[in-house]
Design a protein around this motif. Structure first.
Motif, PDB file in Angstrom:
ATOM      1  N   GLU A 275      -5.811   8.045  -0.187  1.00 28.23           N
ATOM      2  CA  GLU A 275      -7.260   8.131  -0.366  1.00 28.23           C
ATOM      3  C   GLU A 275      -7.827   6.781  -0.825  1.00 28.23           C
ATOM      4  N   LEU A 276      -8.927   6.376  -0.210  1.00 33.49           N
ATOM      5  CA  LEU A 276      -9.642   5.158  -0.571  1.00 33.49           C
ATOM      6  C   LEU A 276     -11.066   5.535  -0.964  1.00 33.49           C
ATOM      7  N   VAL A 277     -11.560   4.932  -2.032  1.00 35.27           N
ATOM      8  CA  VAL A 277     -12.915   5.224  -2.508  1.00 35.27           C
ATOM      9  C   VAL A 277     -13.787   3.992  -2.283  1.00 35.27           C
TER      10      VAL A 277
ATOM     11  N   GLY B  45       3.294  11.569   5.930  1.00 36.60           N
ATOM     12  CA  GLY B  45       3.614  12.750   6.705  1.00 36.60           C
ATOM     13  C   GLY B  45       2.374  13.377   7.308  1.00 36.60           C
ATOM     14  N   ALA B  46       2.567  14.514   7.977  1.00 33.16           N
ATOM     15  CA  ALA B  46       1.446  15.188   8.635  1.00 33.16           C
ATOM     16  C   ALA B  46       0.472  15.795   7.646  1.00 33.16           C
ATOM     17  N   ASP B  47       0.913  15.995   6.416  1.00 31.72           N
ATOM     18  CA  ASP B  47       0.056  16.693   5.458  1.00 31.72           C
ATOM     19  C   ASP B  47      -0.265  15.854   4.224  1.00 31.72           C
TER      20      ASP B  47
ATOM     21  N   LEU C  71       0.829  -1.201   0.000  1.00 28.87           N
ATOM     22  CA  LEU C  71       0.000   0.000   0.000  1.00 28.87           C
ATOM     23  C   LEU C  71       0.867   1.255   0.000  1.00 28.87           C
ATOM     24  N   ALA C  72       1.901   1.263   0.821  1.00 27.35           N
ATOM     25  CA  ALA C  72       2.779   2.432   0.903  1.00 27.35           C
ATOM     26  C   ALA C  72       3.516   2.668  -0.407  1.00 27.35           C
ATOM     27  N   ALA C  73       3.820   1.588  -1.125  1.00 32.93           N
ATOM     28  CA  ALA C  73       4.555   1.700  -2.388  1.00 32.93           C
ATOM     29  C   ALA C  73       3.655   2.079  -3.566  1.00 32.93           C
ATOM     30  N   GLY C  74       2.359   2.191  -3.338  1.00 36.40           N
ATOM     31  CA  GLY C  74       1.445   2.542  -4.414  1.00 36.40           C
ATOM     32  C   GLY C  74       1.165   1.412  -5.378  1.00 36.40           C
ATOM     33  N   LEU C  75       1.323   0.168  -4.919  1.00 36.64           N
ATOM     34  CA  LEU C  75       1.154  -0.986  -5.798  1.00 36.64           C
ATOM     35  C   LEU C  75      -0.222  -1.631  -5.690  1.00 36.64           C
TER      36      LEU C  75
ATOM     37  N   GLY D  20      -4.751   6.424  -4.157  1.00 40.03           N
ATOM     38  CA  GLY D  20      -3.368   6.871  -4.071  1.00 40.03           C
ATOM     39  C   GLY D  20      -3.172   8.023  -3.105  1.00 40.03           C
ATOM     40  N   ARG D  21      -1.944   8.480  -3.045  1.00 41.43           N
ATOM     41  CA  ARG D  21      -1.583   9.536  -2.112  1.00 41.43           C
ATOM     42  C   ARG D  21      -2.116  10.887  -2.562  1.00 41.43           C
TER      43      ARG D  21
END
Length: 241
Positions: free
Chosen positions: A197-199, A191-193, A160-164, A218-219
């Protein structure tokens, strides 16, 4: 189009097992007696009771329910699997000679091993070049079907963190465990900002679990929303809204 998918049972407070077993990580033979198992079996009770899950495990009985239909659908969509080495080590003996996958499985590991062929169409290929390479090999083997992440939680977070990851389905059990291994947390590297996003694309309510499917968008950057503000008021209102 081949999607990379994942599904995970979690408690309402976000745990997918009990507290991590800190014994020898290379010896998973006593996992059932360790601290992870009670929480894990509570949140996966819905699956163990389902006919489709029991059939895949070679067990009799089970309930023909919406939960069973979702499990059957999940197995049918997957053309190949990717899992972590810890997940494989815990499952190798219980799965026996005919594991439930019935498709190629690619195990992400630092310890090489020859391909393990099992009955029913399951094979385990041990990939030492990282998760991206494992997913690449799984795509080739999936023949147009989905590549399913088969656990555990650490590998899911990494993907998930790698965008895969394209699709995530959570099976939320109505229980608070209070402690254990949390599915989401700082290891996502957010990060804090910014956030991921999940749909929501499907919500299925069942008596003992709620199934929510998400497309992973994605982020994205998080932005302050002061549309309800007036004058110098930019924080929460007096009533907390």
């Amino acid at each position: 189009m081949t999607k990379v998918t994942a599904q995970m049972s979690i408690s309402l407070d976000g745990f997918y097992t009990g507290p991590r077993d800190t014994r020898d990580p290379n010896d998973m033979s006593g996992w059932m007696r360790g601290p992870e198992a009670p929480g894990f079996f509570r949140i996966t009770r819905w699956a163990v009771d389902a006919m489709a899950w029991r059939e895949r495990q070679g067990y009799a009985g089970g309930e023909q329910s919406i939960d069973s239909e979702i499990i059957e659908e999940t197995f049918a969509a997957a053309g190949a699997y990717v899992m972590g080495r810890r997940m494989f080590d815990a499952g190798e003996v219980p799965w026996g000679e005919e594991p439930p996958f019935r498709a190629p499985v690619f195990v992400v590991t630092h310890r090489s091993r020859e391909v393990l062929e099992r009955q029913g169409g399951t094979s385990f290929t041990f990939v030492t070049e990282g998760v991206e390479r494992a997913i690449e090999l799984a795509r080739e083997a999936a023949a147009g079907k989905d590549v399913a992440m088969a656990g555990g939680g650490e590998l899911l977070r990494q993907v998930l963190a790698a965008g895969l990851l394209d699709q995530l389905e959570l099976h939320i059990a109505p229980v608070l465990l209070g402690d254990g291994q949390r599915l989401f947390g700082p290891s996502l590297g957010l990060g804090a900002d910014d956030g991921i996003e999940l749909v929501p694309t499907r919500v299925v309510e069942a008596p003992t679990v709620t199934h929510i499917r998400y497309a992973v968008a994605g982020r994205s950057k998080l932005v302050l929303d002061d549309r309800g503000a007036s004058g110098d008021l930019v924080g929460p209102s007096a009533d907390g809204t």
